[in-house]
Design an enzyme around this catalytic site. Structure first.
Site, PDB file in Angstrom:
ATOM      1  N   PHE A   1      37.020  36.140  45.649  1.00 34.31           N
ATOM      2  CA  PHE A   1      38.134  36.356  46.565  1.00 34.31           C
ATOM      3  C   PHE A   1      39.255  35.368  46.299  1.00 34.31           C
ATOM      4  O   PHE A   1      39.022  34.160  46.197  1.00 34.31           O
ATOM      5  CB  PHE A   1      37.681  36.187  48.024  1.00 34.31           C
ATOM      6  CG  PHE A   1      36.881  37.326  48.566  1.00 34.31           C
ATOM      7  CD1 PHE A   1      37.481  38.328  49.312  1.00 34.31           C
ATOM      8  CD2 PHE A   1      35.510  37.395  48.343  1.00 34.31           C
ATOM      9  CE1 PHE A   1      36.744  39.377  49.825  1.00 34.31           C
ATOM     10  CE2 PHE A   1      34.758  38.448  48.847  1.00 34.31           C
ATOM     11  CZ  PHE A   1      35.378  39.447  49.594  1.00 34.31           C
ATOM     12  N   ASP A   2      40.475  35.885  46.219  1.00 39.69           N
ATOM     13  CA  ASP A   2      41.656  35.037  46.281  1.00 39.69           C
ATOM     14  C   ASP A   2      41.726  34.454  47.691  1.00 39.69           C
ATOM     15  O   ASP A   2      41.084  34.967  48.622  1.00 39.69           O
ATOM     16  CB  ASP A   2      42.886  35.891  45.972  1.00 39.69           C
ATOM     17  CG  ASP A   2      44.173  35.104  46.044  1.00 39.69           C
ATOM     18  OD1 ASP A   2      44.207  33.975  45.531  1.00 39.69           O
ATOM     19  OD2 ASP A   2      45.144  35.618  46.621  1.00 39.69           O
ATOM     20  N   LEU A   3      42.518  33.402  47.861  1.00 41.85           N
ATOM     21  CA  LEU A   3      42.643  32.769  49.177  1.00 41.85           C
ATOM     22  C   LEU A   3      43.905  33.217  49.912  1.00 41.85           C
ATOM     23  O   LEU A   3      43.842  34.012  50.850  1.00 41.85           O
ATOM     24  CB  LEU A   3      42.613  31.245  49.028  1.00 41.85           C
ATOM     25  CG  LEU A   3      42.746  30.423  50.313  1.00 41.85           C
ATOM     26  CD1 LEU A   3      41.673  30.785  51.327  1.00 41.85           C
ATOM     27  CD2 LEU A   3      42.710  28.931  49.986  1.00 41.85           C
ATOM     28  N   ASP A   4      45.067  32.746  49.465  1.00 43.16           N
ATOM     29  CA  ASP A   4      46.322  33.053  50.161  1.00 43.16           C
ATOM     30  C   ASP A   4      46.658  34.535  50.065  1.00 43.16           C
ATOM     31  O   ASP A   4      46.725  35.101  48.973  1.00 43.16           O
ATOM     32  CB  ASP A   4      47.472  32.245  49.548  1.00 43.16           C
ATOM     33  CG  ASP A   4      47.307  30.754  49.770  1.00 43.16           C
ATOM     34  OD1 ASP A   4      46.688  30.371  50.780  1.00 43.16           O
ATOM     35  OD2 ASP A   4      47.801  29.970  48.937  1.00 43.16           O
TER      36      ASP A   4
ATOM     37  N   ILE B   1      38.945  40.185  43.937  1.00 42.33           N
ATOM     38  CA  ILE B   1      39.700  40.778  45.042  1.00 42.33           C
ATOM     39  C   ILE B   1      40.892  39.871  45.339  1.00 42.33           C
ATOM     40  O   ILE B   1      40.718  38.700  45.674  1.00 42.33           O
ATOM     41  CB  ILE B   1      38.816  40.936  46.292  1.00 42.33           C
ATOM     42  CG1 ILE B   1      37.600  41.812  45.974  1.00 42.33           C
ATOM     43  CG2 ILE B   1      39.626  41.515  47.465  1.00 42.33           C
ATOM     44  CD1 ILE B   1      36.521  41.790  47.035  1.00 42.33           C
TER      45      ILE B   1
END
Length: 231
Positions: A9-12, A168
């Site tokens: 997973f990406d964060l921002d 993602i």
């Protein structure tokens, strides 16, 4: 339908809504150079990509000035910006349900790793992830592909297992980085992608909301029918 075991997973713009903290910190950095930008909406382009790239692309900074701007950005971001943030509604429940079904979760972000860990701890999100991988403070892993490569290494994923990995994220850099590393990608329009950005970059799947993402990842058939499949 393809099944996945590992989810990066990406964060921002994917796990969290970071607009206020990032744009105000960019605004602060620009002010150091005498650039006054009052409209924070003009700075959302900084959400997602590496900062050095963005300062050079959008304000035509030299490499040297971009490094200084990044340091000024971090000065404010560490003091206040990283907590001008909010978790995407419904995301903790989705992550817990994925874990309950045996998925292995990790974060792969262009944000400095130490900051990403601090943010996720603050919002009680780190417990969902086996690994949290970001860039280094001194320029290490300054592309999304390098961050993803490090995540795969820490998860001990070999080349044969790459087909079980899904990235993602909400920006073209997430999709491009996944392609470079030979894994599939799912683009989400919950963040700051421009219309058509994720399709043009070649995302394998698209979801518009957390609810739609849930429909994809937790469907009864473990399939992908709830969102558009990019052929």
């Amino acid at each position: 339908m393809k099944e996945y075991k590992y989810f990066l997973f990406d964060l921002d713009g994917t796990l969290t809504e970071p607009k206020e903290g990032i744009t105000k910190s960019v605004q602060y950095a620009l002010a150091h150079f005498g650039i006054r930008e009052e409209n924070l909406d003009n700075l959302v382009c900084f959400i997602g990509p590496p900062l050095l790239e963005s300062f050079q692309k959008y304000y035509h900074f030299s490499q040297e000035d971009a490094v200084i701007a990044r340091e000024k950005y971090r000065e404010r971001y560490v003091a206040a910006g990283m907590f001008e943030n909010a978790v995407m509604e419904g995301m903790p429940e989705l992550l817990q349900d994925l874990k309950d079904r045996g998925a292995v979760l990790a974060v792969a972000t262009s944000k400095p790793e130490v900051m990403a860990k601090t943010i996720l701890e603050k919002y009680d999100m780190s417990k969902y992830f086996q690994e949290i991988v970001g860039s280094g403070l001194n320029g290490e892993r300054d592309t999304k592909a390098e961050v993803i490569e490090e995540a795969l290494c820490r998860l001990d994923i070999n080349s044969e297992e790459k087909e079980k990995v899904l990235m993602i994220g909400d920006r073209l850099h997430d999709i491009h980085g996944a392609k470079v590393m030979g894994i599939d990608s799912l683009g989400v329009y919950m963040g700051y992608a421009e219309p058509g950005e994720l399709e043009r970059e070649g995302a394998d799947y698209i979801a518009a909301t957390v609810e739609e993402l849930r429909g994809l990842l937790l469907s009864e058939k473990n399939g992908w029918g709830a969102a558009e499949i990019i052929e």
